[in-house]
Write an enzyme that holds these catalytic residues in place. Sequence first.
Site, PDB file in Angstrom:
ATOM      1  CG  HIS A 189       3.671-117.531 -33.860  1.00  0.00           C
ATOM      2  ND1 HIS A 189       2.898-117.212 -32.766  1.00  0.00           N
ATOM      3  CD2 HIS A 189       2.823-117.567 -34.913  1.00  0.00           C
ATOM      4  CE1 HIS A 189       1.634-117.075 -33.156  1.00  0.00           C
ATOM      5  NE2 HIS A 189       1.579-117.290 -34.448  1.00  0.00           N
TER       6      HIS A 189
ATOM      7  CG  HIS B 291      -8.981-119.512 -33.172  1.00  0.00           C
ATOM      8  ND1 HIS B 291      -9.219-119.811 -34.506  1.00  0.00           N
ATOM      9  CD2 HIS B 291      -7.648-119.232 -33.078  1.00  0.00           C
ATOM     10  CE1 HIS B 291      -8.082-119.726 -35.182  1.00  0.00           C
ATOM     11  NE2 HIS B 291      -7.117-119.381 -34.346  1.00  0.00           N
TER      12      HIS B 291
ATOM     13  CG  HIS C 205      -4.296-123.168 -39.848  1.00  0.00           C
ATOM     14  ND1 HIS C 205      -3.632-123.993 -38.984  1.00  0.00           N
ATOM     15  CD2 HIS C 205      -4.413-121.987 -39.207  1.00  0.00           C
ATOM     16  CE1 HIS C 205      -3.362-123.330 -37.866  1.00  0.00           C
ATOM     17  NE2 HIS C 205      -3.823-122.115 -37.975  1.00  0.00           N
TER      18      HIS C 205
ATOM     19  CD  GLN D 221      -2.843-109.411 -32.877  1.00  0.00           C
ATOM     20  OE1 GLN D 221      -3.667-109.516 -31.976  1.00  0.00           O
ATOM     21  NE2 GLN D 221      -2.040-110.397 -33.220  1.00  0.00           N
TER      22      GLN D 221
END
Length: 429
Positions: free
Chosen positions: A100, A165, A191, A293
């Site tokens: 981020h 998650h 990931h 989101q």
Amino acid sequence: MLLRYGETTFSLQIPPGRLLGELRTDNPASDPPFQLIDRAISDCEPYLSSFTKGEKVVIVTSDITRYTGSDLYLPLLVDRLNQAGISDRDIEIVVALGIHRHQSEQEHKKILGALHGRIRVTDHDCDNPGKLAYLGNTSTGIGVEINRSVAEADRVILTGTIGFHYFAGFGGGRKSILPGVASRRACMASHFTVLNPEPASGKNPFAATGVLDGNPVHQAMVEACAMVDPDFIFNTVLSPDKRIIAAFAGDWRKKHLEGCSYYADHFSCRISEKADLVIVSCGGFPKDINFIQAHKSMEYASHAVKDGGVMILLARCNDGYGHDTFHRWFRFKDLDSMENELREHYEINGQTAYATLQKAQRFRVILVSDLPPEEVAQMGMTPAGNLDEAMDKVATFLPSDFKAYVIPEGGNVLPVLDTVRRSTFEVPG
């Protein structure tokens, strides 16, 4: 029944005979936050008692995108470190940005609370080789490079919050190291384990919401965290309105698993059958501020929909998709071609796009949003301007005797079939 959409609401009228149930969390009662924090810090006394004057202590904490209650617990934790003989100048707070952006001073203030201006705070930089240290490789060959301050500290404390998650199983705990303070390369590699190793073999079924046992992403994170071997963790559990309702502190493995078990107990909802129709609201602003989101609610709610059924997703997305690369992935119209591109040029947003397309092809998704209708259609979903329009479309897709669930707070509840063993969706027994 009112369902939130952005900063407004839609009214839902559905015949009682069609409604299988309204799925909500139990939102457990709890002691006041400061009591929970104090009790959890007391649980760490055996660890804190071994800290000695002059040791360099790094506290890893989450960035502004993941509220954890850090403004409440970090000052109390630092005070306890002071009591153990650790001075302020020997404490550094590292913000676990993963990949981020860096935080503003105002955001640092929100994260640190009363500690702002008193304790040194630095943002992790995943792209600066000079600020990274190599620790070794995981069993699957992921090179673990992490923040040098964390790697060289005498003592490391991980803080954060535990929640579902969608491919790591749960957040919190070991996730503060990988991806929290890892290199971009390590983040991407961990990931990437979402996908099965063989080409064109799709997503690993254990890389899923609420699953730790057999989850390759979780395993990579655990192995990376073990290389650091933090002294202890401090993890909170938050209510849907962001109130601390539990705190787990102590051994980084044991306490994280305890927190995951608690979260699964309180934020999963047992269902006896899947429905023809699921109507899910993300819970309004800011939970539906963008599609990335909103995907969280879409993913959880998908566990309650029959294959070939219909989901109505209420997600205003007034801030668009959440990243300018996300929608580009839908130039691929089938999962195989999207998977091939992911294997060649992996992106986290591409993984979210892949997961979206998987669901859009497994059942029909009617998306009520502010997104351009033609772009929604390109994503494999059916656009609708409001809930009434979406319900009208349902009549053309489902028989008149359909059965439905309504989920008013989609980002906070995971539907789980009664026939699913607890150990498959919670922590290993």
